[in-house]
Design an enzyme around this catalytic site. Structure first.
Site, PDB file in Angstrom:
ATOM      1  N   ASP A  72      -2.573   5.376 -25.278  1.00 51.57           N
ATOM      2  CA  ASP A  72      -2.729   5.463 -23.802  1.00 51.57           C
ATOM      3  C   ASP A  72      -3.131   4.168 -23.324  1.00 51.57           C
ATOM      4  O   ASP A  72      -3.213   3.362 -24.028  1.00 51.57           O
ATOM      5  CB  ASP A  72      -3.628   6.361 -23.392  1.00 51.57           C
ATOM      6  N   TYR A  74      -4.994   0.601 -21.781  1.00 53.71           N
ATOM      7  CA  TYR A  74      -6.375  -0.175 -22.197  1.00 53.71           C
ATOM      8  C   TYR A  74      -7.157   0.273 -21.243  1.00 53.71           C
ATOM      9  O   TYR A  74      -6.976   0.654 -19.833  1.00 53.71           O
ATOM     10  CB  TYR A  74      -5.857  -1.729 -22.057  1.00 53.71           C
ATOM     11  N   PHE A  85       0.767  -1.783 -25.356  1.00 56.65           N
ATOM     12  CA  PHE A  85       0.216  -2.958 -26.259  1.00 56.65           C
ATOM     13  C   PHE A  85       0.168  -4.293 -25.256  1.00 56.65           C
ATOM     14  O   PHE A  85      -0.447  -5.260 -25.659  1.00 56.65           O
ATOM     15  CB  PHE A  85       1.088  -3.280 -27.525  1.00 56.65           C
ATOM     16  N   HIS A 195      -0.571   1.769 -37.976  1.00 55.46           N
ATOM     17  CA  HIS A 195      -0.972   1.126 -36.672  1.00 55.46           C
ATOM     18  C   HIS A 195      -1.283  -0.384 -36.873  1.00 55.46           C
ATOM     19  O   HIS A 195      -2.003  -0.603 -37.708  1.00 55.46           O
ATOM     20  CB  HIS A 195      -2.172   1.949 -36.041  1.00 55.46           C
TER      21      HIS A 195
END
Length: 233
Positions: A72, A74, A85, A195
């Site tokens: 989701d 920032y 990202f 991740h």
């Protein structure tokens, strides 16, 4: 509060509007809109409304070559820009993106120390920078995870898998890996890795997603992605 939806109301790139029209006209999407409007009435919501569909507007359906899936947006002021990202130019690069750049340097030998965090040049080359949830309350991760966005973005992944061939899906971390079942791996490349967050303690490093992506694209007669962000902005 008007939550009725017509295709004319949806501000999204035309090829995506056509590919996803059944989703936009589904009852759950009207409910999603209602929940989003309710959240905006009481909270600051990121990204700004005009950037919620930024990933789709920068990467038309027919241009997609690769999908990088995030969870989701920032949650801090000025960071979310509708691309997984990515942060706007001039914003401090978040830790996960720093690690993505570090892996890029290791994988392709690209010096990334001068990069800013804006990944729009990747998006314009066919990299769909998709978050599973497309909005969030300020300061509260996953606060919109039950709104219905994941029904929508699951449909995005499934539609891409069904209607296109030879895409590369980068699934980083357990949440993203859970979406692998939506993808037909017989006609697409699915690259699973840890991740890039520092919480993964470096397990992302050595996964070499960028070179694997380009090799796969080239093997299928598709032009590779120029991952080097220097001079692009």
């Amino acid at each position: 509060m008007n939550t009725s939806i017509t295709l004319e109301n949806i501000k999204i790139e035309p090829s995506w509007k056509e590919a996803l029209k059944a989703e936009f006209l589904s009852p759950y999407f009207s409910e999603l809109k209602a929940k989003l409007l309710q959240a905006k009435a009481t909270h600051k919501v990121y990204p700004p409304s005009n950037l919620i569909f930024n990933a789709f507007n920068l990467t038309p359906f027919n241009a997609v070559k690769c999908v990088i899936l995030g969870q989701d947006p920032y949650i801090n002021e000025g960071e979310a820009m509708g691309l997984s990202f990515s942060v706007p130019k001039g914003v401090k690069i978040p830790p996960s993106l720093k690690n993505i750049f570090r892996e890029l340097s290791s994988d392709l030998g690209i010096e990334s120390s001068g990069f800013c965090g804006d990944l729009s040049p990747w998006a314009r080359q066919g990299v769909l920078l998709l978050n599973a949830t497309l909005s969030v309350n300020a300061g509260a991760s996953n606060s919109h995870s039950t709104f219905g966005w994941q029904v929508f973005t699951d449909a995005v992944i499934s539609t891409l898998s069904e209607q296109k061939e030879h895409l590369v899906f980068m699934l980083w971390g357990n949440f993203a890996k859970s979406k692998a079942s939506l993808i037909d791996s017989s006609k697409h490349l699915v690259l699973c890795a840890a991740h890039p967050s520092p919480l993964a303690r470096g397990a992302f490093f050595g996964s070499r997603p960028f070179s694997k992506c380009n090799a796969y694209l080239q093997n299928h007669g598709i032009s590779p992605i120029n991952w080097d962000l220097k001079g692009e902005l």
